[in-house]
Structure formats: structure tokens, C-alpha cells
Design a protein around this motif. Sequence first.
Motif, short mmCIF file in Angstrom:
data_model
loop_
_atom_site.label_atom_id
_atom_site.label_comp_id
_atom_site.label_asym_id
_atom_site.label_seq_id
_atom_site.Cartn_x
_atom_site.Cartn_y
_atom_site.Cartn_z
N PRO A 43 -6.68 -6.43 -4.30
CA PRO A 43 -5.55 -6.48 -3.59
C PRO A 43 -5.02 -7.75 -3.18
CG PRO A 43 -7.06 -5.08 -2.18
CD PRO A 43 -7.93 -6.66 -3.00
N GLU A 44 -3.53 -7.55 -4.19
CA GLU A 44 -2.35 -8.49 -3.79
C GLU A 44 -1.35 -7.91 -2.76
OE1 GLU A 44 -1.44 -11.24 -7.58
OE2 GLU A 44 -1.96 -8.81 -7.82
N PHE A 45 -1.11 -9.22 -1.90
CA PHE A 45 -0.23 -8.77 -0.60
C PHE A 45 1.40 -8.91 -1.45
CE2 PHE A 45 2.40 -8.73 3.43
CZ PHE A 45 3.29 -9.84 3.37
N LEU A 46 2.13 -7.97 -0.98
CA LEU A 46 3.47 -7.67 -1.07
C LEU A 46 4.36 -7.82 -0.26
CD1 LEU A 46 3.23 -4.09 -3.22
CD2 LEU A 46 3.25 -6.88 -4.37
N THR A 47 4.11 -7.11 1.26
CA THR A 47 5.38 -7.17 2.36
C THR A 47 4.59 -6.69 3.27
OG1 THR A 47 7.27 -6.95 2.86
CG2 THR A 47 6.49 -5.19 1.56
N TYR A 48 5.42 -7.34 4.14
CA TYR A 48 4.97 -6.36 5.75
C TYR A 48 5.49 -6.40 6.68
CZ TYR A 48 3.26 -10.16 8.92
OH TYR A 48 3.44 -11.34 9.93
N PHE A 49 5.18 -5.30 7.54
CA PHE A 49 6.57 -4.79 8.48
C PHE A 49 5.76 -4.70 9.53
CE2 PHE A 49 10.43 -3.52 6.06
CZ PHE A 49 9.41 -2.17 5.07
N GLN A 50 6.25 -5.73 11.26
CA GLN A 50 5.93 -5.37 12.53
C GLN A 50 7.48 -4.33 13.34
OE1 GLN A 50 3.45 -8.74 14.38
NE2 GLN A 50 5.34 -7.72 16.71
#
Lengths: 114, 112
Positions: A43-50
Motif C-alpha cells: 500500500p502507498e500512502f495518499l492522505t490522512y486526517f486527525q
Amino acid sequence: DTGVSQDPRHKITKRGQNVTFRCDPISEHNRLYWYRQTLGQGPEFLTYFQNEAQLEKSRLLSDRFSAERPKGSFSTLEIQRTEQGDSAMYLCASSLSGTGDEQYFGPGTRLTVT
Amino acid sequence: DQQVKQNSPSLSVQEGRISILNCDYTNSMFDYFLWYKKYPAEGPTFLISISSIKDKNEDGRFTVFLNKSAKHLSLHIVPSPPGDSAVYFCAASVRQGGKLIFGQGTELSVKP
């Protein structure tokens, strides 16, 4: 205790169309991540939220991609003007800050662009 | 630039024997390492993790070893039933809660 859910599980679309995927994290988790996986790769990282704040975006996330998490619960990932190269498994994961780095993944949405 | 590498695309072991999966990394800023297992048509399942302040962590049948000087980690699975046949990914992050960088995966086949 339900896990991470994603909808739809499969999506076939024609090149140039817009698609939107939804992710529902584990209920008490405040962090939510999007990854993309192609055949034979991790898997390749796209985005993340906190909560509702988008804290990081990968350069893989072109202008055609947008993600939201408006109320800090579920998230949507939209791809505009899809291209054949967008065909992949889109994975969502969630975690709870302060409890370690374990991210729990949903089953993924398989996108096929024809 | 592949920061996390799993150089063995596949591994075959006999049922009941130990499975050893290896992973190398290049970024010395990585602080946390994880192993995931993935079956076809499912998302990755978390197995075990280790912080950079430790060199070993054990959880049931799974043990992860970390060698920071060599930038190498390994996952030992003892014993290995056929149900363990899956693709195993190692992953790393530079800070708690941040993005994970995954290796390419190793497909483990446990033969009866």
C-alpha cells in the motif's frame, strides 16, 4: 465492535468519469488514512486526517484527487476525470492516537477504469 | 526510492516449521515498525509491532526482531499452519500516528 468499512467494494467506471468512495472508521478512532495498492506492491500512502483536519497529503494525490472528513467521522475520497492509471485497490485505515501506531484497515474498494 | 524493502517476493515452508520473513529499511528516522498479513480481496490485518527502542517483541506465535545498526527486521512465525499462507508486509513510520511506508510484500506459502 465493528471494523473499518468501505463502500463500494468494487467500482467499474469509464475513463473521464468521477468516482467517490466512502470509509467508515472504527467508531472511537480519531485518525483516518487512505492508501492505494496496485498489483505486486505494498500500500502507498495518499492522505490522512486527525479528526476533521487533513494533516498530510502525498504527492501521489494529484489535483484530481480530493478527500474529506467533514465531521471527523466517515471520510470520502473523490477522483475526478478518472484515468486508466487510477485502477487500483483503495484502502482506508483508522487508528486511535495515544495507543500506538497500529492502523486497522478496511476491506478496500477495487477501482477498475476502462 | 524504496525506503522499505522486502527482497524475497515469496517463501515456502513446511507446515509446523518456523517461517522467517525479512525486511530492510533505509531511513534511519523510522521509529516504529509493523507487520501486516493480507489475504486476497481483504485489507491488511495487523499482526505485531515494535518500537525502535526495543530489539524484540513477542505476541503469541509471532516474534519481531529489530536490528537498528543493520536497518533490518524480521518476523518469526512458530509454528506455521497452512492458514498462515498469505502476503506479509512490513511497514515503518517516522512518528507515532503518521503515515506508514510499506514494503512490497512476501508471499508465504505453508505446505501441508
